[in-house]
Design a protein around this motif. Structure first.
Motif, PDB file in Angstrom:
ATOM      1  N   PHE A  82      45.305  33.279  41.033  1.00  0.00           N
ATOM      2  CA  PHE A  82      46.243  34.198  40.402  1.00  0.00           C
ATOM      3  C   PHE A  82      45.861  35.657  40.650  1.00  0.00           C
ATOM      4  CE2 PHE A  82      46.973  30.201  38.332  1.00  0.00           C
ATOM      5  CZ  PHE A  82      48.335  30.181  38.127  1.00  0.00           C
ATOM      6  N   ASN A  83      44.689  35.884  41.199  1.00  0.00           N
ATOM      7  CA  ASN A  83      44.196  37.209  41.582  1.00  0.00           C
ATOM      8  C   ASN A  83      44.198  38.224  40.442  1.00  0.00           C
ATOM      9  OD1 ASN A  83      42.904  38.180  43.903  1.00  0.00           O
ATOM     10  ND2 ASN A  83      44.636  37.520  45.149  1.00  0.00           N
ATOM     11  N   VAL A  84      43.994  37.754  39.234  1.00  0.00           N
ATOM     12  CA  VAL A  84      43.890  38.610  38.052  1.00  0.00           C
ATOM     13  C   VAL A  84      43.099  37.828  37.008  1.00  0.00           C
ATOM     14  CG1 VAL A  84      46.116  37.840  37.104  1.00  0.00           C
ATOM     15  CG2 VAL A  84      45.193  40.072  36.438  1.00  0.00           C
ATOM     16  N   ILE A  85      42.363  38.553  36.181  1.00  0.00           N
ATOM     17  CA  ILE A  85      41.570  37.888  35.153  1.00  0.00           C
ATOM     18  C   ILE A  85      42.282  37.976  33.805  1.00  0.00           C
ATOM     19  CG2 ILE A  85      39.403  38.238  36.382  1.00  0.00           C
ATOM     20  CD1 ILE A  85      38.733  40.512  34.448  1.00  0.00           C
ATOM     21  N   THR A  86      41.856  37.144  32.865  1.00  0.00           N
ATOM     22  CA  THR A  86      42.495  37.095  31.550  1.00  0.00           C
ATOM     23  C   THR A  86      41.680  37.768  30.451  1.00  0.00           C
ATOM     24  OG1 THR A  86      41.527  34.917  31.191  1.00  0.00           O
ATOM     25  CG2 THR A  86      43.791  34.993  32.061  1.00  0.00           C
ATOM     26  N   ASN A  98      39.777  47.304  33.569  1.00  0.00           N
ATOM     27  CA  ASN A  98      40.872  47.854  32.777  1.00  0.00           C
ATOM     28  C   ASN A  98      41.837  46.710  32.444  1.00  0.00           C
ATOM     29  OD1 ASN A  98      43.128  49.096  31.748  1.00  0.00           O
ATOM     30  ND2 ASN A  98      43.356  50.548  33.424  1.00  0.00           N
ATOM     31  N   MET A  99      41.846  46.260  31.194  1.00  0.00           N
ATOM     32  CA  MET A  99      42.665  45.120  30.786  1.00  0.00           C
ATOM     33  C   MET A  99      44.162  45.388  30.931  1.00  0.00           C
ATOM     34  SD  MET A  99      41.120  42.324  30.229  1.00  0.00           S
ATOM     35  CE  MET A  99      42.446  41.406  29.451  1.00  0.00           C
ATOM     36  N   ASN A 100      44.570  46.631  31.093  1.00  0.00           N
ATOM     37  CA  ASN A 100      45.991  46.913  31.333  1.00  0.00           C
ATOM     38  C   ASN A 100      46.483  46.189  32.585  1.00  0.00           C
ATOM     39  OD1 ASN A 100      46.288  48.571  29.089  1.00  0.00           O
ATOM     40  ND2 ASN A 100      45.711  50.412  30.234  1.00  0.00           N
ATOM     41  N   PHE A 105      50.279  39.410  33.331  1.00  0.00           N
ATOM     42  CA  PHE A 105      49.864  38.016  33.494  1.00  0.00           C
ATOM     43  C   PHE A 105      49.728  37.320  32.145  1.00  0.00           C
ATOM     44  CE2 PHE A 105      46.224  34.994  34.614  1.00  0.00           C
ATOM     45  CZ  PHE A 105      47.063  34.024  35.128  1.00  0.00           C
ATOM     46  N   LEU A 106      49.085  37.972  31.196  1.00  0.00           N
ATOM     47  CA  LEU A 106      48.920  37.391  29.864  1.00  0.00           C
ATOM     48  C   LEU A 106      50.274  37.151  29.195  1.00  0.00           C
ATOM     49  CD1 LEU A 106      45.858  39.506  28.708  1.00  0.00           C
ATOM     50  CD2 LEU A 106      45.861  37.058  29.286  1.00  0.00           C
ATOM     51  N   VAL A 136      30.024  41.440  42.484  1.00  0.00           N
ATOM     52  CA  VAL A 136      31.025  41.264  41.429  1.00  0.00           C
ATOM     53  C   VAL A 136      31.459  39.801  41.442  1.00  0.00           C
ATOM     54  CG1 VAL A 136      33.316  41.912  40.589  1.00  0.00           C
ATOM     55  CG2 VAL A 136      31.849  43.640  41.650  1.00  0.00           C
ATOM     56  N   TRP A 137      31.515  39.206  40.260  1.00  0.00           N
ATOM     57  CA  TRP A 137      31.984  37.841  40.075  1.00  0.00           C
ATOM     58  C   TRP A 137      33.217  37.873  39.175  1.00  0.00           C
ATOM     59  CZ3 TRP A 137      29.365  33.721  42.282  1.00  0.00           C
ATOM     60  CH2 TRP A 137      28.073  33.986  42.751  1.00  0.00           C
ATOM     61  N   LYS A 138      34.222  37.044  39.471  1.00  0.00           N
ATOM     62  CA  LYS A 138      35.412  36.946  38.625  1.00  0.00           C
ATOM     63  C   LYS A 138      35.927  35.509  38.613  1.00  0.00           C
ATOM     64  CE  LYS A 138      37.250  41.555  39.715  1.00  0.00           C
ATOM     65  NZ  LYS A 138      38.407  42.259  40.309  1.00  0.00           N
ATOM     66  N   ARG A 139      36.659  35.183  37.570  1.00  0.00           N
ATOM     67  CA  ARG A 139      37.376  33.899  37.534  1.00  0.00           C
ATOM     68  C   ARG A 139      38.848  34.203  37.816  1.00  0.00           C
ATOM     69  NH1 ARG A 139      39.388  30.133  32.909  1.00  0.00           N
ATOM     70  NH2 ARG A 139      39.823  28.272  34.122  1.00  0.00           N
ATOM     71  N   LEU A 140      39.210  34.140  39.084  1.00  0.00           N
ATOM     72  CA  LEU A 140      40.573  34.423  39.520  1.00  0.00           C
ATOM     73  C   LEU A 140      41.400  33.152  39.653  1.00  0.00           C
ATOM     74  CD1 LEU A 140      39.835  37.011  42.368  1.00  0.00           C
ATOM     75  CD2 LEU A 140      40.451  37.481  39.989  1.00  0.00           C
TER      76      LEU A 140
END
Length: 177
Positions: A82-86, A98-100, A105-106, A136-140
């Motif tokens: 989804f290429n964005v984190i929650t 920046n959660m904006n 997505f949310l 950098v690590w992310k759950r995408l």
């Protein structure tokens, strides 16, 4: 695997066996959505395989499409990148997030009635492959379903496997049909 289908740009590929009937409902740049039916099962299921664009504004057509698909009265699973984190908990390293960037997505997750299946295995699904100090690590990548999916297949699980030759960890679905 007996059959296959790529999306328009060949960035998403789906494969299935002959004992699965697969009707492609949407084949677009950021997703392939299909209706599946196993020959031994009368229930039909919808799955959207996702590879979202990196930039926020380019993901908006995908979010709109997911909103349209959520109106179908069928068990539904969305799975992919989804290429964005929650949340900030699913990012480690780099500059503060920046959660904006995640609000659209949310909102889609909530409006579509989707629930994250969670996972076992690696917590993060992507890393930038840089040296330790710049890593950098992310759950995408994630799998999300609607209530109807969980009613029919409550045993669905997702395992993130080790990344080999990629910056993403692949999925293993623990579902049995």
């Amino acid at each position: 695997m007996d059959l296959a289908c790529p999306n328009q740009k060949g960035k998403i590929w789906i494969f299935w066996n002959a004992d699965i009937q697969c009707q492609i409902l949407e084949n677009e740049d950021q997703h392939i959505t299909c209706e599946l039916n196993h020959v031994e099962c009368k229930e039909k299921y919808m799955i959207s395989f996702i590879y979202a664009k990196f930039k926020d504004h380019l993901r908006r057509p995908l979010w709109e499409k997911l909103m349209q698909l959520s109106d179908k009265d069928i068990p539904w699973c969305t799975i992919g990148d989804f290429n964005v984190i929650t949340s900030t908990e699913v990012k480690q390293g780099g500059v503060p997030y920046n959660m904006n960037k995640s609000f659209d997505f949310l909102s889609v997750i909530e409006a579509c009635g989707l629930m994250d299946l969670g996972n076992s295995g690696h917590h993060f699904t992507w890393w930038n492959q840089r040296a330790t100090e710049a890593r950098v690590w992310k759950r995408l990548d994630r799998a999300m379903t609607n209530d109807k999916w969980l009613e029919h297949m409550p045993q669905t699980t997702i395992t993130h496997l080790p990344a080999l030759g990629s910056d993403h960890n692949p999925f293993a679905n623990g579902n049995s049909y």
